[in-house]
Design an enzyme around this catalytic site. Sequence first.
Site, short mmCIF file in Angstrom:
data_model
loop_
_atom_site.label_atom_id
_atom_site.label_comp_id
_atom_site.label_asym_id
_atom_site.label_seq_id
_atom_site.Cartn_x
_atom_site.Cartn_y
_atom_site.Cartn_z
N ASP A 119 -13.96 28.25 81.62
CA ASP A 119 -14.97 28.49 82.67
C ASP A 119 -14.54 29.70 83.51
O ASP A 119 -13.38 29.79 83.90
CB ASP A 119 -15.10 27.25 83.56
CG ASP A 119 -15.72 26.07 82.81
OD1 ASP A 119 -16.37 26.31 81.78
OD2 ASP A 119 -15.53 24.92 83.24
N ASP A 155 -15.76 35.59 75.63
CA ASP A 155 -16.67 36.74 75.54
C ASP A 155 -16.89 37.31 76.94
O ASP A 155 -17.65 38.27 77.10
CB ASP A 155 -18.02 36.33 74.94
CG ASP A 155 -18.81 35.46 75.88
OD1 ASP A 155 -18.20 34.56 76.51
OD2 ASP A 155 -20.03 35.66 76.03
N GLU A 195 -17.28 26.29 69.50
CA GLU A 195 -18.73 26.18 69.69
C GLU A 195 -19.27 27.41 70.46
O GLU A 195 -20.26 28.01 70.07
CB GLU A 195 -19.06 24.91 70.47
CG GLU A 195 -19.48 23.78 69.58
CD GLU A 195 -18.68 22.51 69.82
OE1 GLU A 195 -17.90 22.45 70.79
OE2 GLU A 195 -18.83 21.58 69.02
#
Length: 214
Positions: A119, A155, A195
């Site tokens: 996060d 990313d 994922e």
Amino acid sequence: MRLRNITGSREVIAASHYVVQEALQPDCPGTWKEIFGNDHPLHIEIGMGKGKFIHTMAKMHPEVNYVGIEKYSSVLLRAIQKMEQEELGNLKFLRMDAEDINKVFGPGEVDRIYLNFSDPWPKDRHAKRRLPSREFLARYDVVLKQEGKLEFKTDNRQLFDFAVAELEPAGWKAEIITYDLHGDSDLMEGNVMTEYEEKFSALGNPICKYVIYR
Ligand code: SAM
């Protein structure tokens, strides 16, 4: 990743033998060889989400023990369901906040740490909550073997730049830094997609990765 609260997820987790229930007891650090019943190396993923990466890794590497750590019950439930479909003896789960990692693993007990798409906590005042922050690196420094390594993929370029800038003040060095993992065929060898990695690389986002050591 926070799925909607799923009724009963806490009860499922409390009853699951894939989840190490006694991990936050004071006598847990140093007992992972006993928990797995062998002395294989121990690799952990912090913030594993639904567990695709760690489940695949555990299947590919039966000679390594894996522990997936996830804060939210509703998310961990998905990883448990994956194990119910395909049980692996070398994979266990912990439902906990990574802040407590030093209460669960003893000094030098872990051989490798994976952080995947952590996060971002974009507000400056929340920087200490970012899993690749210097505060967390200091916690990892205790549990990771001296020759152990930590791998981080994301990313999020802002988070990655922050993570790279944290290395020197925290006393870590980079063995590998790439801003386009998927464009590097050597680094892609053996890469297991998470994922989030599948989702964001499909959108065309370049994936950053580092491998660090002290
Ligand atoms: N690693 C997975 C992937 O790459 O697909 C999931 C990425 S998701 C963005 C981040 C996950 O980390 C969430 O499931 C979140 O609940 C978990 N997480 C965030 N902070 C955490 C903490 N302090 N301790 C444990 N888990 C945490």
